[in-house]
Design a protein around this motif. Structure first.
Motif, PDB file in Angstrom:
ATOM      1  N   ALA A 233      10.948 -11.948 -22.557  1.00  0.00           N
ATOM      2  CA  ALA A 233      11.594 -12.298 -21.290  1.00  0.00           C
ATOM      3  C   ALA A 233      11.876 -11.052 -20.451  1.00  0.00           C
ATOM      4  CB  ALA A 233      12.888 -13.064 -21.563  1.00  0.00           C
ATOM      5  N   ILE A 234      12.322  -9.979 -21.083  1.00  0.00           N
ATOM      6  CA  ILE A 234      12.594  -8.744 -20.335  1.00  0.00           C
ATOM      7  C   ILE A 234      11.307  -8.179 -19.748  1.00  0.00           C
ATOM      8  CG2 ILE A 234      13.337  -6.350 -20.599  1.00  0.00           C
ATOM      9  CD1 ILE A 234      15.439  -7.360 -22.590  1.00  0.00           C
ATOM     10  N   MET A 235      10.225  -8.189 -20.532  1.00  0.00           N
ATOM     11  CA  MET A 235       8.943  -7.683 -20.023  1.00  0.00           C
ATOM     12  C   MET A 235       8.424  -8.558 -18.893  1.00  0.00           C
ATOM     13  SD  MET A 235       7.974  -4.882 -21.330  1.00  0.00           S
ATOM     14  CE  MET A 235       6.276  -4.983 -20.755  1.00  0.00           C
TER      15      MET A 235
ATOM     16  N   MET B 105      20.757 -11.681 -16.418  1.00  0.00           N
ATOM     17  CA  MET B 105      20.982 -13.103 -16.671  1.00  0.00           C
ATOM     18  C   MET B 105      20.267 -13.570 -17.929  1.00  0.00           C
ATOM     19  SD  MET B 105      23.147 -14.094 -14.529  1.00  0.00           S
ATOM     20  CE  MET B 105      23.083 -15.807 -15.051  1.00  0.00           C
ATOM     21  N   VAL B 106      19.120 -12.974 -18.252  1.00  0.00           N
ATOM     22  CA  VAL B 106      18.414 -13.336 -19.493  1.00  0.00           C
ATOM     23  C   VAL B 106      19.261 -12.949 -20.706  1.00  0.00           C
ATOM     24  CG1 VAL B 106      16.497 -12.577 -20.952  1.00  0.00           C
ATOM     25  CG2 VAL B 106      16.050 -13.385 -18.648  1.00  0.00           C
TER      26      VAL B 106
ATOM     27  N   LEU C 223      12.855 -20.124 -16.412  1.00  0.00           N
ATOM     28  CA  LEU C 223      13.399 -20.757 -15.206  1.00  0.00           C
ATOM     29  C   LEU C 223      14.346 -19.812 -14.472  1.00  0.00           C
ATOM     30  CD1 LEU C 223      13.682 -23.299 -13.449  1.00  0.00           C
ATOM     31  CD2 LEU C 223      15.536 -24.035 -14.973  1.00  0.00           C
ATOM     32  N   ILE C 224      15.200 -19.125 -15.208  1.00  0.00           N
ATOM     33  CA  ILE C 224      16.129 -18.179 -14.577  1.00  0.00           C
ATOM     34  C   ILE C 224      15.364 -17.049 -13.903  1.00  0.00           C
ATOM     35  CG2 ILE C 224      17.784 -16.360 -15.146  1.00  0.00           C
ATOM     36  CD1 ILE C 224      19.215 -18.237 -16.915  1.00  0.00           C
ATOM     37  N   ILE C 225      14.375 -16.496 -14.595  1.00  0.00           N
ATOM     38  CA  ILE C 225      13.584 -15.403 -14.008  1.00  0.00           C
ATOM     39  C   ILE C 225      12.885 -15.880 -12.742  1.00  0.00           C
ATOM     40  CG2 ILE C 225      11.591 -13.897 -14.384  1.00  0.00           C
ATOM     41  CD1 ILE C 225      12.366 -13.884 -17.368  1.00  0.00           C
ATOM     42  N   GLY C 226      12.279 -17.069 -12.795  1.00  0.00           N
ATOM     43  CA  GLY C 226      11.562 -17.583 -11.623  1.00  0.00           C
ATOM     44  C   GLY C 226      12.477 -17.850 -10.451  1.00  0.00           C
TER      45      GLY C 226
END
Length: 386
Positions: free
Chosen positions: A230-232, A369-370, A335-338
């Motif tokens: 997720a971080i990448m 947030m992730v 979803l949060i990243i998008g």
């Protein structure tokens, strides 16, 4: 000939001041355009220097033959100066096109940088903390509102499947999943090697280096694999989303979509977020495999643990529940990243500085947030004993 030549000469901008009962009326005439800039400035200065005893100033635009952006801006600047002096000022006789132009070029005072403070006291620190929390709350509300728009667009796509942009979705899957696989697997492999090596070094003190398999297996499947992925993805694909949409905002392509009757959320956002939600679980699974492979090789090199022994102990240490815990998080993280990345793209204004600022904010907020979401899931799974 002289009559024709004089007819081609542009009519100079002018303003005639006429006194009436409770003020002064400035009757404008001529062309208040860029080619008449000196005359425009002189006429505006005359209006601003009207007698101080005149309580109200009325600017009559009915006699103008033409008004462009420069003339409208000078008029707005003059109106602002008169209003700042405490005198009432208003427009009269403005045609619809004049009102639109004056509204668009409304004069604003230039922003001044806040004065630097030499020291920060307790009150200043508390005020800064309160302002930060207030801004965070406003950001959260804006993300929720944007999420609602995305959900509504997804429902419209479900109602009209033909409107879904399949080509854009496939292209985003290629960019996120296919092209992102090598770097994510490489990083997961190296992190698996490092964590396993440090675990073996510490556990050797107690003669329990074989338990490193339990550590790397549970840590990778539950937390490390999906979190690294997720971080990448936030740094790689999230920043790309913000930059792409921000560039479209700068070139007014988003406004062009609205003019054509198309929904930018449905066209630009839905394919990206759906592709991200499908790609992140797959990338997380591959990252788990890569990290475990790195742990197995490191165990063989540093812990004298054969591959067969590593796999046997791994099979006893972990179960499908651990893998399920990690993969459940992936769509929510995507979803949060998008949402954050695309909403920051829509906030970009017309400068390269704004684009860079929002791309940076997108990556930082997404990673933050992730990690917060990962902590929330950890508490939730511990509460339900999963």
């Amino acid at each position: 000939m002289s009559t024709e030549a004089s007819a081609r000469v542009p009519e100079s901008a002018s303003a005639t001041l006429v006194r009436f009962s409770d003020g002064v009326q400035a009757r404008l005439s001529g062309r208040w355009t860029a080619d008449q800039a000196p005359a425009v400035e002189a006429a505006a200065a005359g209006i601003a220097a009207s007698p101080a005893g005149a309580g109200r100033i009325q600017i009559d635009l009915s006699g103008l033959s033409r008004l462009d952006t420069l003339g409208a801006w000078v008029l707005e600047r003059t109106r602002s100066e008169i209003a700042a002096a405490g005198r009432a000022v208003e427009y009269a006789g403005a045609r619809p096109e004049h009102r639109i132009l004056l509204r668009e070029v409304a004069y604003r005072e230039p922003e001044t940088a806040p004065a630097r403070r030499r020291g920060l006291g307790p009150v200043d620190l508390l005020a800064g903390l309160g302002a930060g929390m207030r801004q965070l709350g406003a950001e959260g509300l804006s993300w929720l509102g944007f999420l609602g728009e995305v959900v509504a667009a997804c429902l419209r796509v479900l109602a009209r499947p033909r409107s879904f942009r399949r080509a854009a979705f496939v292209n985003q899957m290629e960019q996120i999943a296919l092209r992102g696989t090598p770097i994510i697997m490489l990083i997961a492999f190296l992190v698996g090697c490092i964590v396993t090596q440090q675990g073996i070094i510490q556990l050797q003190r107690f003669g329990a280096q074989s338990f490193v398999v339990n550590m790397i297996g549970i840590l990778t499947l539950r937390e490390l694999g999906v979190l690294l992925t997720a971080i990448m993805v936030a740094g790689r694909s999230g920043s790309a989303f913000t930059a792409e949409i921000g560039s479209m905002r700068m070139r007014e392509e988003v406004d062009a979509l609205r003019v054509m009757g198309l929904d930018p959320i449905e066209i630009l956002i839905v394919p990206r977020i759906l592709a991200l939600m499908m790609a992140l679980p797959m990338l997380g699974f591959l990252a788990d495999l890569a990290a475990l492979a790195g742990g197995a090789l490191t165990s063989l090199a540093y812990g004298n643990l054969s591959l067969d022994a590593f796999l046997a102990r791994l099979q006893n240490a972990v179960s499908y529940r651990h893998a399920l815990v990690g993969l459940i998080k992936a769509p929510f993280m995507a979803l949060i990243i998008g949402i954050i990345a695309t909403s920051e793209g829509f906030r970009v204004e017309g400068s390269a500085e704004s684009l860079g600022r929002h791309v940076t904010a997108s990556v930082v907020k997404s990673i933050f947030m992730v990690i917060v979401l990962d902590g929330v899931f950890a508490i939730f799974f511990a509460a339900i004993d999963l």
